[in-house]
Design a protein around this motif. Sequence first.
Motif, PDB file in Angstrom:
ATOM      1  N   HIS A 113      -5.993  -6.227   4.349  1.00  0.00           N
ATOM      2  CA  HIS A 113      -6.377  -5.804   2.998  1.00  0.00           C
ATOM      3  C   HIS A 113      -5.521  -6.494   1.938  1.00  0.00           C
ATOM      4  O   HIS A 113      -6.046  -7.079   0.987  1.00  0.00           O
ATOM      5  CB  HIS A 113      -6.243  -4.280   2.872  1.00  0.00           C
ATOM      6  N   GLU A 163     -13.898   2.085  10.727  1.00  0.00           N
ATOM      7  CA  GLU A 163     -14.002   3.411  10.118  1.00  0.00           C
ATOM      8  C   GLU A 163     -13.242   3.528   8.806  1.00  0.00           C
ATOM      9  O   GLU A 163     -13.334   4.554   8.121  1.00  0.00           O
ATOM     10  CB  GLU A 163     -13.474   4.463  11.106  1.00  0.00           C
ATOM     11  N   ARG A 164     -12.498   2.501   8.439  1.00  0.00           N
ATOM     12  CA  ARG A 164     -11.694   2.581   7.209  1.00  0.00           C
ATOM     13  C   ARG A 164     -12.585   2.692   5.985  1.00  0.00           C
ATOM     14  O   ARG A 164     -13.571   1.969   5.844  1.00  0.00           O
ATOM     15  CB  ARG A 164     -10.808   1.338   7.071  1.00  0.00           C
ATOM     16  N   THR A 165     -12.239   3.612   5.109  1.00  0.00           N
ATOM     17  CA  THR A 165     -12.930   3.733   3.817  1.00  0.00           C
ATOM     18  C   THR A 165     -12.008   3.399   2.653  1.00  0.00           C
ATOM     19  O   THR A 165     -12.473   3.113   1.550  1.00  0.00           O
ATOM     20  CB  THR A 165     -13.484   5.154   3.630  1.00  0.00           C
ATOM     21  N   ASP A 166     -10.697   3.431   2.908  1.00  0.00           N
ATOM     22  CA  ASP A 166      -9.715   3.019   1.916  1.00  0.00           C
ATOM     23  C   ASP A 166      -9.060   1.731   2.385  1.00  0.00           C
ATOM     24  O   ASP A 166      -8.924   1.475   3.592  1.00  0.00           O
ATOM     25  CB  ASP A 166      -8.632   4.086   1.732  1.00  0.00           C
ATOM     26  N   VAL A 168     -10.043  -1.326   2.400  1.00  0.00           N
ATOM     27  CA  VAL A 168     -10.945  -2.132   3.224  1.00  0.00           C
ATOM     28  C   VAL A 168     -10.740  -3.610   2.894  1.00  0.00           C
ATOM     29  O   VAL A 168     -10.547  -3.990   1.742  1.00  0.00           O
ATOM     30  CB  VAL A 168     -12.409  -1.719   2.990  1.00  0.00           C
ATOM     31  N   ARG A 173     -12.993  -6.785   8.538  1.00  0.00           N
ATOM     32  CA  ARG A 173     -11.883  -6.446   9.425  1.00  0.00           C
ATOM     33  C   ARG A 173     -11.288  -7.740   9.961  1.00  0.00           C
ATOM     34  O   ARG A 173     -11.917  -8.799   9.914  1.00  0.00           O
ATOM     35  CB  ARG A 173     -12.341  -5.550  10.576  1.00  0.00           C
TER      36      ARG A 173
END
Length: 414
Positions: A113, A163-166, A168, A173
């Motif tokens: 990120h 599954e990350r929503t924050d 990203v 990925r």
Amino acid sequence: MSRLLHLNVNILNAGVFGGSWRFPGTDGAASYSIEHYTSIAKKAEEAKLDAVFLADGPVLDPGIEHRTGNNLEPTTVLARVAAQTERVGLIATLSSSYNDPAELARRLGDLDHVTGGRFGWNVVTTAGPIAAANFGRDGEPEHGLRYRRAAEFVEQVVAAWAERTDFVSPQGRPVVVQAGGSSDGKRLASRVGEVIFSAEQDIDRARAFRDELRAGAAEFGRNPDEIVVLPGLSTVLGSTEAEARERRELLDELLPDAYARSRLAGQLGFSLDGLDDDAPIPPELLVEPDAAGGSQTFYRVVRNLIDSENPTLRQLLKKLSGGGGHRIVVGTPEQVADDVERWFRAGAADGFNVMPDVLPSGFDDFADHLVPELRRRGLFRTDYDGTTLRDHLGLGLPPVPTGVWERGPLEAAR
């Protein structure tokens, strides 16, 4: 040809050759300073390479007695490199055998990120009893067990990224990188690998390896065109062929003999003590590759050299030059470019994981002289087309892998 080469540089301490740290004009201790890595990465970005790559193992290798090593943790190094670069990809080696998947998923996900989507994870299963002892174990886990753990480990890490929503990443990925030379390794690579490192010495074997991985990916429902196969390539460059050969000869002279023998003994799985330097390796000491312990990939490379060339022990030590078993190409930029182009056009490689003979001088030669020759032939980019590692590699975002292997408790493989 519409597609272009992909090129990484492996920042392997002072260079891939065992005696590189002793080469004239080289700071043998430079790999213990962060500036060594940042300066090479900046040069790689100027040359528009896909990525820089850091090999690693969670162990203080006894070979440190004879040569410098990689002793700075790769994600720490690459975080600093990221702050001083903007576009070049960043690939770190982290073990599936000696890490926790939840912690590693967070660490690499966060790095992906904050770097704007430039990270890749090289999954390794970490062979060898020295690493096992470093974690208080009596011996290394059995080969198949290491890969079953790796498969489940990768599933968990990639699922956590998905599954990350924050926080990203712009590339979705990190890119999953893997080196699969054994039967178990090739299966894992076909299922989850996006960039595959290999150690093939022969162009026909390399083409067969790439075809096998692409076919394996298709069997798993993946797009074979979204697998990038990068054989290791050690380069020794000179302005003339004679100059390049003199450089290689000097590197061979600088190689600590004890290091070369220890390295080869580790790859073969038996001591070289008592063997005749001027005779071939006794065939009765050699096992079939799938029965070898440690790294089956490099055992296969050395075994193939022994089977095809029947070298004496002395000749084998010189051919490998303490570099671990990757292919060594010696010559002018034009001659090395001929070799690179031949492999690329033959479908034996999508590019190369480049391991310069000496760092930084060997990489300076590569970036300043070989890369322009590859561009002149229309084989390599003149500028980046995107900002993420996936952009550089031409990779989309594959489905999250599930059921890679026979599932079992992750703890059981520790």
